[in-house]
Design a protein around this motif. Structure first.
Motif, PDB file in Angstrom:
ATOM      1  N   LEU A   1       1.473   5.478   5.319  1.00 27.03           N
ATOM      2  CA  LEU A   1       1.068   6.536   6.021  1.00 27.03           C
ATOM      3  C   LEU A   1      -0.068   6.069   7.084  1.00 27.03           C
ATOM      4  CD1 LEU A   1       0.692   9.176   3.266  1.00 27.03           C
ATOM      5  CD2 LEU A   1       2.306   9.109   5.118  1.00 27.03           C
ATOM      6  N   LEU A   2      -1.014   5.202   6.795  1.00 30.39           N
ATOM      7  CA  LEU A   2      -2.049   4.806   7.520  1.00 30.39           C
ATOM      8  C   LEU A   2      -1.207   4.051   8.785  1.00 30.39           C
ATOM      9  CD1 LEU A   2      -4.664   3.512   4.869  1.00 30.39           C
ATOM     10  CD2 LEU A   2      -4.806   5.218   6.549  1.00 30.39           C
ATOM     11  N   GLY A   3      -0.100   3.167   8.670  1.00 27.74           N
ATOM     12  CA  GLY A   3       0.438   2.506   9.616  1.00 27.74           C
ATOM     13  C   GLY A   3       1.006   3.640  10.732  1.00 27.74           C
ATOM     14  N   ALA A   4       1.644   4.553  10.226  1.00 32.04           N
ATOM     15  CA  ALA A   4       2.082   5.588  10.948  1.00 32.04           C
ATOM     16  C   ALA A   4       0.975   6.293  11.711  1.00 32.04           C
ATOM     17  CB  ALA A   4       3.014   6.679  10.225  1.00 32.04           C
TER      18      ALA A   4
ATOM     19  N   LEU B   1       0.185   2.137  -3.354  1.00 27.85           N
ATOM     20  CA  LEU B   1      -0.247   1.063  -2.310  1.00 27.85           C
ATOM     21  C   LEU B   1       0.745   1.092  -0.888  1.00 27.85           C
ATOM     22  CD1 LEU B   1      -2.179  -1.786  -3.791  1.00 27.85           C
ATOM     23  CD2 LEU B   1      -3.024  -0.247  -2.560  1.00 27.85           C
ATOM     24  N   MET B   2       1.974   1.162  -1.248  1.00 24.22           N
ATOM     25  CA  MET B   2       2.981   1.094  -0.365  1.00 24.22           C
ATOM     26  C   MET B   2       3.072   2.225   0.532  1.00 24.22           C
ATOM     27  SD  MET B   2       7.153   0.820  -0.718  1.00 24.22           S
ATOM     28  CE  MET B   2       6.941   2.463  -1.655  1.00 24.22           C
TER      29      MET B   2
ATOM     30  N   ILE C   1       0.042  -7.930  -4.746  1.00 20.21           N
ATOM     31  CA  ILE C   1       0.638  -7.527  -6.261  1.00 20.21           C
ATOM     32  C   ILE C   1       2.005  -7.024  -6.380  1.00 20.21           C
ATOM     33  CG2 ILE C   1      -1.815  -7.284  -6.919  1.00 20.21           C
ATOM     34  CD1 ILE C   1      -1.233  -4.179  -6.642  1.00 20.21           C
ATOM     35  N   SER C   2       2.702  -6.851  -5.266  1.00 18.95           N
ATOM     36  CA  SER C   2       3.974  -6.377  -5.242  1.00 18.95           C
ATOM     37  C   SER C   2       5.156  -6.964  -6.236  1.00 18.95           C
ATOM     38  CB  SER C   2       4.512  -6.393  -3.626  1.00 18.95           C
ATOM     39  OG  SER C   2       5.058  -7.500  -3.281  1.00 18.95           O
TER      40      SER C   2
ATOM     41  N   GLY D   1      -2.070  -2.820   3.042  1.00 21.24           N
ATOM     42  CA  GLY D   1      -1.179  -3.706   2.798  1.00 21.24           C
ATOM     43  C   GLY D   1      -0.992  -5.024   2.444  1.00 21.24           C
ATOM     44  N   ALA D   2      -2.039  -5.843   2.707  1.00 18.51           N
ATOM     45  CA  ALA D   2      -2.154  -7.136   2.279  1.00 18.51           C
ATOM     46  C   ALA D   2      -2.472  -7.198   0.461  1.00 18.51           C
ATOM     47  CB  ALA D   2      -3.515  -7.620   2.901  1.00 18.51           C
TER      48      ALA D   2
END
Length: 102
Positions: free
Chosen positions: A31-34, A25-26, A66-67, A60-61
């Protein structure tokens, strides 16, 4: 009391345990943020930037929810920030459906 960090097998797992779901997920959020942030710099790519930003915010949320380690949370926040900026710029340039519907 000061704690020492023990070296572990993974750069992202500071507790010595593997976290494959959280790490995935991280990476997806980063990648989606970039992608969202980069494509938001071009006015005609508002569909790509808004949708990738929205999906990046959601992944990200959930990743934050769950991080397990601080490093995961740190990188998730960077990805979330980039996704949010890309999403909002994409919305300002035309939105999720601008020009496609109507």
């Amino acid at each position: 009391m000061a704690q020492t960090m023990r070296p572990s097998g993974s750069l992202l797992a500071t507790d010595g345990k593997p976290h494959p779901v959280q790490d995935t997920l991280m990476v997806v959020t980063l990648l989606l943020g970039a992608l969202s942030f980069t494509s938001a710099q071009f006015h005609d790519l508002h569909l790509l930037s808004s949708w990738s930003g929205l999906v990046g915010i959601l992944t990200g949320a959930y990743g934050q929810y769950i991080s397990a380690t601080t490093r995961e949370r740190f990188l998730l926040i960077i990805g979330l920030g980039a996704s949010a900026v890309g999403f909002f710029l994409g919305m300002a340039h035309g939105g999720l459906f601008g020009g496609v519907i109507g």
